[in-house]
Write an enzyme that holds these catalytic residues in place. Structure first.
Site, mmCIF file in Angstrom:
data_model
loop_
_atom_site.group_PDB
_atom_site.id
_atom_site.type_symbol
_atom_site.label_atom_id
_atom_site.label_comp_id
_atom_site.label_asym_id
_atom_site.label_seq_id
_atom_site.Cartn_x
_atom_site.Cartn_y
_atom_site.Cartn_z
ATOM 1 N N LEU A 277 0.815 -1.221 0.000
ATOM 2 C CA LEU A 277 0.000 0.000 0.000
ATOM 3 C C LEU A 277 0.850 1.273 0.000
ATOM 4 C CD1 LEU A 277 -2.681 1.574 0.564
ATOM 5 C CD2 LEU A 277 -2.376 0.986 2.969
ATOM 6 N N HIS B 152 -7.113 -4.374 6.943
ATOM 7 C CA HIS B 152 -7.480 -3.299 7.864
ATOM 8 C C HIS B 152 -8.904 -2.822 7.578
ATOM 9 C CE1 HIS B 152 -3.019 -3.002 8.543
ATOM 10 N NE2 HIS B 152 -3.498 -3.014 9.766
ATOM 11 N N TYR C 47 3.026 -7.671 17.413
ATOM 12 C CA TYR C 47 3.413 -6.733 16.354
ATOM 13 C C TYR C 47 3.951 -5.434 16.948
ATOM 14 C CZ TYR C 47 2.744 -3.572 12.349
ATOM 15 O OH TYR C 47 2.925 -2.649 11.346
ATOM 16 N N THR D 149 -0.712 7.248 11.049
ATOM 17 C CA THR D 149 -1.955 6.733 11.618
ATOM 18 C C THR D 149 -2.521 5.722 10.605
ATOM 19 O OG1 THR D 149 -2.929 8.808 10.817
ATOM 20 C CG2 THR D 149 -2.496 8.644 13.174
ATOM 21 N N ILE E 90 -3.590 3.895 7.562
ATOM 22 C CA ILE E 90 -3.344 4.191 6.145
ATOM 23 C C ILE E 90 -4.376 3.452 5.287
ATOM 24 C CG2 ILE E 90 -1.568 4.228 4.348
ATOM 25 C CD1 ILE E 90 0.385 3.303 6.727
#
Length: 320
Positions: A18, A185, A142, A170, A172
């Site tokens: 991304l 996400h 993570y 923040t 994305i």
């Protein structure tokens, strides 16, 4: 060698993801230098292996590195595979930074995440608060692995004088995201779910209450400030790359923007039996504002519309 005038070879790990695709587009449209940009795909090199990482650095000979590569996933995958998220990211980050040092990379900018901040904290969070307490238990594997980048950056600087730093974006979103229904996400997951709900003439079910608040940054906006950081930011301490606190938005409102952009006519159903994760992670972008006074971001309505359109146009080949 001066950083801005000499020809540079910039290696972007995670270059097909991304953020990498956002940087590639931004560089193509704006870069007038003789720099060589190498966007590394996971098939080019196994960054979990020191040997593979070394041989790739030997081949590319980067002068600068933007380190994006990571094992990433959504809330439920982070909760289920904490060991794998921790170990794989520790290996990737250790190998990349060790090779940056070994091959005399002038500057490395790594990508962190707001999930590394303490779960119990005051808001807004800022760059000084990373290590003030444990992260949220839902993604601690993570988060702790990502925190170690900041620890290593400072250690490499103190011990060897390396110019390693990091940015903290923040949430994305944008074209080329991972649209997996359970592993992606929130925005790409909702775009994919809305697409399927429309195709199957069903209502749209959203995990959780829809009440949690997030600051979302469009991948093309992030790309601009990532490249700015590589060229201009001289500190070792991390830099938050984010829209302002006033742009925080609820998951429910994001879902509505997506359904409007895709002209979805069905019902939105919130499955409150599913976990919400952290209620909010409000981040301050005051440090970035002080460094870049003319800070601008794409309006979220426009960016979500573009993201939805990209997914529709690239449905067959999108990661899902």
């Amino acid at each position: 060698m001066t950083e801005t005038t000499s020809k540079r070879t910039v290696l972007v790990t995670g270059g097909s993801g991304l953020v990498g695709k956002g940087i590639e587009k931004y560089v193509k449209e704006t870069d007038k230098s003789n720099d060589v940009w190498v966007f590394m795909r996971s098939s080019d090199c196994d960054l979990k292996s020191r040997e593979s990482t070394r041989s790739y650095f030997e081949k590319i000979k980067p002068t600068h590195v933007i380190h994006l590569a990571a094992r990433v996933g959504g809330l439920f995958s982070n909760m289920k595979y904490k060991v794998e998220f921790f170990r794989e990211n520790i290996d990737i980050n250790d190998n990349v930074l060790a090779c940056c040092k070994e091959f005399n990379v002038v500057k490395c900018v790594s990508c962190l995440s707001t999930c590394i901040f303490p779960d119990k904290t005051t808001y807004p969070i800022d760059e000084t608060m990373i290590h003030n307490g444990p992260p949220h238990p839902s993604n601690e594997g993570y988060a702790y692995a990502k925190r170690m980048i900041d620890v290593l950056n400072r250690a490499y600087n103190e011990e060897y004088g390396c110019k390693f730093t990091s940015v903290i974006p923040t949430n994305i979103y944008g074209p080329h995201d991972n649209y997996h229904l359970t592993d992606g996400h929130v925005i790409p997951g909702l775009i994919h779910k809305t697409y399927l709900a429309m195709k199957n003439n069903q209502d749209l079910t959203i995990m959780g209450t829809g009440k949690p608040l997030r600051q979302f940054i469009y991948s093309y906006d992030l790309a601009k400030y990532f490249v700015w950081t590589l060229n201009n930011y001289e500190e070792m301490s991390p830099l938050i790359l984010s829209v302002g606190e006033e742009d925080e938005i609820s998951i429910a409102d994001v879902a509505r923007l997506i359904t409007e952009a895709m002209e979805f006519k069905g019902k939105l159903i919130f499955d409150t039996s599913k976990a919400d994760g952290q209620y909010k992670k409000t981040a301050s972008n005051l440090k970035l504002k002080s460094l870049v006074p003319d800070l601008t971001f794409t309006p979220i309505q426009q960016a979500i519309k573009e993201s939805c359109q990209w997914f529709i146009d690239n449905y067959e080949t999108a990661r899902k």
